[in-house]
Design an enzyme around this catalytic site. Structure first.
Site, PDB file in Angstrom:
ATOM      1  N   TRP A 136       0.796  -1.222   0.000  1.00 18.40           N
ATOM      2  CA  TRP A 136       0.000   0.000   0.000  1.00 18.40           C
ATOM      3  C   TRP A 136       0.826   1.268   0.000  1.00 18.40           C
ATOM      4  CZ3 TRP A 136       1.953   2.387   4.118  1.00 18.40           C
ATOM      5  CH2 TRP A 136       2.399   1.602   5.187  1.00 18.40           C
ATOM      6  N   ASN A 137       2.125   1.200   0.312  1.00 14.27           N
ATOM      7  CA  ASN A 137       2.839   2.451   0.583  1.00 14.27           C
ATOM      8  C   ASN A 137       3.065   3.312  -0.658  1.00 14.27           C
ATOM      9  OD1 ASN A 137       4.688   0.432  -0.208  1.00 14.27           O
ATOM     10  ND2 ASN A 137       6.387   1.429   0.848  1.00 14.27           N
ATOM     11  N   GLU A 234      11.044  -7.913  -3.219  1.00 16.66           N
ATOM     12  CA  GLU A 234      11.585  -6.656  -2.704  1.00 16.66           C
ATOM     13  C   GLU A 234      10.944  -6.458  -1.351  1.00 16.66           C
ATOM     14  OE1 GLU A 234      11.655  -3.283  -1.275  1.00 16.66           O
ATOM     15  OE2 GLU A 234      10.517  -2.532  -2.991  1.00 16.66           O
ATOM     16  N   LEU A 235      11.727  -6.645  -0.297  1.00 18.89           N
ATOM     17  CA  LEU A 235      11.188  -6.689   1.059  1.00 18.89           C
ATOM     18  C   LEU A 235      11.611  -5.441   1.840  1.00 18.89           C
ATOM     19  CD1 LEU A 235      11.813 -10.502   1.647  1.00 18.89           C
ATOM     20  CD2 LEU A 235       9.831  -9.374   0.610  1.00 18.89           C
ATOM     21  N   CYS A 268      10.449   1.573   2.018  1.00 19.91           N
ATOM     22  CA  CYS A 268      11.497   0.588   2.258  1.00 19.91           C
ATOM     23  C   CYS A 268      12.878   1.194   2.044  1.00 19.91           C
ATOM     24  CB  CYS A 268      11.298  -0.632   1.359  1.00 19.91           C
ATOM     25  SG  CYS A 268      11.129  -0.216  -0.391  1.00 19.91           S
TER      26      CYS A 268
END
Length: 464
Positions: A136-137, A234-235, A268
């Site tokens: 959601w970011n 992609e964490l 992130c």
């Protein structure tokens, strides 16, 4: 988790949506497979025409979709407009460059003379239906940096978006339809997280990409590994921002503030750990504290707002836990550290700077997803590198120095997918994006990103 738009500035539920049932998901899978069978045979010119049409539509929709994003996850409206514009830029970049990025590669004849072939080439062919599990970011950008290259490569896409941004997810579904893409090329699956594994394991799905939390990445990677399917992950990130004695301190401070609170601190690749050489620590810390304390916190729809609310109530609670744990263990609060007075209705948190961080604190190893910065004092270059790498994550990094010796050392030794010298980490269509360690694997964007979901095919042809 319900599928609903809950305005984080007020805590009010704006719209709710019924999740798709099994029959609807099945239709989407069938449509995606049928679309791929035809779409994979199209040429780059036809794909580019479709993507450019979608880019034009998105550009025209900028204000409306920006307001939708702000309503759904709380980013300042100016940042939402910029996010939509960035998507348009990436779409046009891939439309212009995909053909050259995926052109056949022909080796030097001398290198393959003993292979017995009259001709050899490498061709990039699409894999098929790709499932995208997105956060959601950055509800538009995260999706588009998958969708634009995947579609230009000839794949079709299924989007499982975060359940708190359903309107943005449905907008994307409609955007590609309005642009004239054949039915099934890009579809939104309005399902909860519990429905992801079944879709991923379906034999009609060829691969998956996920941007999100480490637990979500582990779950998707485990299921995909069991099915032997390609994934890109992609964490999280806990990016270091290293300031050395030769740095331009004023520029470093200005950039540090932006790097920490961009997207309300929920990024992130936001700088999170500020590692400052002892020679300039006091000067940096005071300037940084003052600048963070001066930020305007409030309604993200208002033009003068610097920091809006966190996207979810749980996200704020998680952030508070990390700060409270650090303070209880001896961390010093230089500014912030609480919910701002007068903003009780939404999920706001003050821009915060903590000093005196020690290894036993959770915040030393866990990602802070909100406007909270941690300060570290280091004695020299060796300690700066050691502290920067002292994290399970390895997404990106920022270093501030005028010393080429420093730069050489950081480039050699920092464990990260990106090293930004005297500037802020940012994603760009032409630059590869991704991390190492628990920040994931694979790359998005650039030529590396478009090739992730291609079958790299050796074509060997004998003489007549």
């Amino acid at each position: 988790m319900p599928i609903a738009t809950v305005n984080p500035a007020t805590g009010e539920t704006v719209r709710t949506f019924e999740p798709m049932g099994a029959e609807a998901v099945e239709r989407c899978l069938d449509d995606a497979v049928r679309a791929f069978a035809a779409y994979r045979t199209t040429g780059f010119a036809e794909r580019a025409e479709l993507l450019l049409r979608a880019a034009d539509l998105l550009e025209a929709d900028n204000e409306d979709i920006a307001r939708t994003m702000t309503e759904e996850m709380g980013k300042p409206l100016a940042a939402a407009r910029a996010e939509a514009a960035k998507c348009v830029k990436a779409m046009r970049w891939y439309a212009a460059n995909a053909e050259s990025l995926l052109a056949d590669e022909v080796p030097d004849p001398a290198d393959v003379r003993d292979s017995g072939a009259a001709s050899v080439r490498t061709r990039y062919r699409p894999l098929g239906v790709v499932l995208a599990v997105m956060p959601w970011n950055f509800p538009l950008w995260q999706v588009m940096r998958f969708a634009a290259p995947a579609l230009m490569a000839g794949n079709t896409g299924l989007l499982k978006h975060a359940s708190n941004v359903p309107q943005t997810a449905l907008y994307l579904d409609g955007l590609f339809e309005r642009a004239g893409y054949p039915r099934g090329c890009f579809q939104t699956l309005l399902i909860g997280s519990g429905g992801v594994e079944a879709v991923l394991r379906d034999p009609r799905v060829a691969a998956a990409t996920l941007t999100g939390s480490e637990p979500a990445g582990r779950a998707v990677a485990a299921a995909a590994g069991d099915e032997v399917k390609k994934t890109v992950l992609e964490l999280g990130g806990s990016d270091p921002f290293v300031v050395m004695p030769s740095a331009d301190l004023e520029r470093a401070v200005r950039t540090a503030v932006t790097a920490r609170v961009q997207n309300n601190g929920q990024s992130c690749i936001a700088a999170k750990r500020f590692i400052v050489h002892a020679d300039v620590y006091d000067g940096f810390a005071e300037r940084f504290r003052a600048a963070m304390a001066a930020l305007s916190v409030g309604d993200p729809m208002l033009e003068g707002t610097d920091v809006g609310p966190l996207a979810t109530e749980k996200g704020r609670a998680d952030l508070e836990e990390l700060v409270d744990d650090a303070v209880a263990a001896g961390a010093e609060v230089l500014c912030g550290g609480r919910r701002p007075p007068g903003l009780e209705r939404g999920w706001y948190y003050e821009p915060t700077v903590l000093a005196g961080i020690t290894p036993g604190m959770r915040i030393d190893q866990e990602e802070t997803f909100g406007p909270v910065a941690t300060l570290y004092r280091v004695a020299d270059l060796d300690e700066a590198v050691e502290r920067a790498n002292h994290t399970p994550f390895g997404l990106s990094s920022n270093v501030w120095t005028r010393s080429e010796e420093d730069v050489d050392r950081f480039v050699r030794d920092l464990e990260a997918g990106g090293i930004y010298v005297n500037g802020m980490t940012a994603s760009h269509p032409a630059l590869p994006f991704g991390g190492v360690k628990r920040s994931g694997y694979g790359r998005e964007l650039s030529g590396h990103g478009i090739r992730e979901f291609c079958n790299v095919t050796t074509v060997w042809q004998a003489a007549d």
